[in-house]
Scaffold this active site. Structure first.
Site, short mmCIF file in Angstrom:
data_model
loop_
_atom_site.label_atom_id
_atom_site.label_comp_id
_atom_site.label_asym_id
_atom_site.label_seq_id
_atom_site.Cartn_x
_atom_site.Cartn_y
_atom_site.Cartn_z
N TRP A 163 -3.32 -2.59 -1.46
CA TRP A 163 -3.03 -4.01 -1.65
C TRP A 163 -4.02 -4.76 -0.77
CZ3 TRP A 163 -0.91 -8.34 1.02
CH2 TRP A 163 -0.33 -9.31 0.21
N LYS A 221 13.99 -15.64 -6.90
CA LYS A 221 13.94 -14.63 -7.97
C LYS A 221 13.15 -15.15 -9.16
CE LYS A 221 15.74 -11.18 -6.25
NZ LYS A 221 14.95 -11.66 -5.10
N HIS A 234 17.36 -38.18 -1.80
CA HIS A 234 16.39 -38.32 -0.71
C HIS A 234 15.01 -37.79 -1.11
CE1 HIS A 234 19.48 -39.57 2.19
NE2 HIS A 234 20.25 -38.72 1.55
N CYS A 251 0.83 -1.19 0.00
CA CYS A 251 0.00 0.00 0.00
C CYS A 251 0.87 1.25 0.00
CB CYS A 251 -0.97 0.05 1.17
SG CYS A 251 -2.07 -1.36 1.30
N ASN A 265 -2.89 2.73 5.70
CA ASN A 265 -2.03 1.56 5.54
C ASN A 265 -2.03 0.79 6.85
OD1 ASN A 265 -1.38 2.36 2.98
ND2 ASN A 265 0.75 2.89 3.44
N ARG A 288 5.49 -0.75 -4.40
CA ARG A 288 5.09 -1.36 -3.13
C ARG A 288 4.01 -2.43 -3.33
NH1 ARG A 288 6.53 1.84 1.44
NH2 ARG A 288 4.73 1.14 2.61
#
Length: 606
Positions: A74, A485, A504, A2, A100, A27
């Site tokens: 967000w 990434k 494994h 946000c 926020n 952001r």
């Protein structure tokens, strides 16, 4: 996570708000909106989607005024939608708020307000705030805000406008960043520096529990319980151009190319011939010797830097190190006391889980060192000591130059600790410091010589949906960052494993044509890693090897070389090809490189 902007001054607010919101796009957000006060009315324009959609609406509705607030949201409470977008308005249209953070007791507050007849139009936690302002308004906006704050539990950065008190902007902070910028007759508010840097470099950094009442005559700072606050103005030393793309297609690519200079800044003034100078760290040699354990606590990429830090500190300083994910740290009652040193790592300095871990550690008596990029942010202010990494503003969600400078900070700390404990001979220290000084030029060399090759290699990943990264020792720690990434910006499912663990379980996932990126730089385990690679190739895996000189390229389907450096420091160099590979794969797949879906740059809520 946000973004908030606010403006009061002599200019039209709309373009200033939109410009500020654009600077905060990194952001992460899924909706956006602005509210402006003009001639006794507050006009709000908001929409789901990106800022381009908001700009189209603004062109149609043409809101005006010299006082306004804006927000990029967000989604947390309620799906992305126009009603859930900020700003939020009270039922009587007297108050408008952007927020926020998370109001943890919003459900209780909402039920109480509904019983009193308040109507809600969104699913958000934020909407309780403008209704509470209406409920408690007594003709004094500051006093009313204080009454409302008493009712709120959770984290918040708030900007508030009121039709009843025009030409006034209220800003409040609790566990969510907020700054106030000062210019000639103009005032700006934002959740992060880049939003206002083109207008001013003079700012107040609000602390938790502080409030700013802003009008055209100035800024009045106080605590939320009404006590005056005397605060020094902080001067931002970033060049505004550092937060622009400078001709690169994406911020991420620009920031990859900025890494040599970022590394130079990170070590400037800190490297002597055989010693490390960390003036911000006030530990004595005896205190370092007395610590019996170190915890490194961080999230995401910062956590991965801590894994490398563990290898470096244990190898050089011989102190046991445990690396913890911050969101788990305080919920397992960690065995921390005054004999424990805690190192927290955060690019933004506002990461909610890391900040909570810092406070938990201090409450248990531990000393805390922060590794951080953002000067004046909460984590370095609350830590006992700080090592700033000086990466400069990092806009892309996927961290690159902050990661590299976090790594070099850990190497400097490891040498610093080892010298304090008399464990590192002068000759060995000189070798390491000489190698550290060479790293910026070596990073530049990798970018120059490998970028085109990696861009072509990325085409091989166009239709892949899975990829694996393997390595041993420090190579494994970097492989984890490489897989992060790739997955976060290209949306390819990627996992990293210690190469010795393939038998494994992981070999069951290897099939014809699947890409495997192998890091092979650690001399003590090269032969063992090459043996693991043969196991993968025998099952049809396609191997991309990232190696130093001395490893036969025939062992791989594709090979990327890094320059020779000290074995302990290879992480700085192996990270570069992994960053470039993730970037170019994402570009080939048409992904939003700088703003990957569902992710935010700074995670300021739990």
């Amino acid at each position: 996570m946000c973004g908030i902007v606010g403006y009061i001054g002599t200019e039209e607010a709309t373009p200033i708000l939109l410009e500020g919101l654009k600077k905060l796009e990194y952001r992460g957000y899924d909706s956006a909106g602005i509210s402006l006060y003009d001639q006794g009315q507050i006009e709000t324009v908001k929409t789901v989607g990106k800022l381009a959609e908001l700009e189209e609406l603004v062109q149609q509705e043409k809101p005006s005024g010299q006082l306004g607030i804006g927000h990029t949201r967000w989604a947390t409470h309620g799906k992305p939608s126009t009603p859930n977008s900020h700003p939020h308005t009270s039922s009587d249209d007297q108050f408008v708020v952007v927020h926020n953070g998370i109001i943890e007791n919003y459900s209780t507050l909402k039920s109480e307000l509904k019983e009193k007849g308040y109507q809600f139009t969104s699913q958000t936690d934020t909407e309780v705030i403008p209704h509470l302002l209406t409920e408690y308004y007594d003709g004094n906006l500051e006093q009313t805000v204080r009454k409302v704050i008493e009712k709120l539990e959770g984290a918040y950065a708030l900007l508030i406008l009121s039709k009843g008190e025009p030409d006034k902007l209220i800003a409040v902070r609790e566990d969510s960043p907020l700054i106030v910028g000062l210019a000639d007759g103009e005032y700006f508010v934002a959740s992060d520096i880049p939003a206002i840097l083109s207008h001013t470099d003079q700012i107040y950094i609000l602390e938790d529990g502080e409030m700013a009442a802003i009008n055209r005559d100035g800024v009045e700072l106080s605590t939320v319980d009404g006590k005056p606050v005397d605060k020094e103005i902080f001067t931002v030393d970033w060049d505004p151009g550092m937060a622009e793309k400078a001709g690169f297609e994406h911020f991420m690519l620009k920031e990859i190319h900025e890494q040599p200079e970022a590394l130079r800044r990170a070590v400037a003034g800190r490297l002597n011939q055989a010693d490390i100078h960390l003036d911000e760290v006030g530990l004595t040699a005896q205190e370092i010797k007395d610590y019996n354990k170190i915890y490194i606590v961080a999230c995401g990429t910062a956590y991965h830097s801590g894994l490398v830090g563990k290898y470096a500190i244990e190898s050089l300083a011989e102190i046991p190190v445990e690396v913890d994910i911050a969101s788990e740290f305080r919920y397992r009652d960690p065995l921390v006391d005054q004999d424990t040193l805690v190192i927290v790592v955060s690019q933004s300095g506002e990461t909610a889980d890391t900040l909570a871990a810092l406070r938990e550690a201090q409450n248990k008596g531990a000393r805390v060192i922060a590794i951080c990029n953002t000067v004046g942010s909460t984590i370095p202010r609350e830590a006992d000591d700080v090592v700033y990494i000086h990466a400069g503003p990092e806009i892309a969600v996927a961290s690159t130059k902050a990661y590299l400078t976090m790594l070099i900070a850990f190497y400097m700390l490891a040498i610093y600790f080892a010298r304090a404990k008399d464990l590192l001979a002068t000759e060995r220290s000189e070798e390491l410091i000489s190698a550290l000084k060479e790293l910026p030029d070596q990073v530049a060399e990798i970018i120059e010589e490998s970028e085109e090759q990696i861009a072509q290699l990325a085409k091989e990943y166009l239709k892949q949906e899975n990829a694996f990264f393997i390595g041993r020792s420090i190579d494994y720690a970097v492989a984890l960052e490489g897989s992060l990434k790739l997955k976060e910006i290209s949306y390819i499912h990627a996992e990293a494993y210690p190469a010795g663990e393939l038998k494994h379980g992981t070999l069951a996932l290897i099939e014809e044509g699947i890409p495997v990126i192998a890091l092979v730089t650690q001399e003590s385990v090269i032969e063992k890693t090459l043996s693991n690679i043969k196991e993968v190739k025998a099952r049809g895996g396609v191997i991309t090897g990232i190696t130093a000189n001395g490893v036969d390229e025939k062992e791989f389907d594709y090979s990327i070389k890094i320059p020779q450096t000290d074995q302990l420091l290879t992480s700085i160099l192996t990270a570069i090809p992994l960053q470039l590979l993730a970037y170019y794969v994402a570009v080939e797949r048409g992904c939003d490189v700088d703003q990957p879906r569902n992710l935010a740059k700074s995670v300021t809520v739990e």
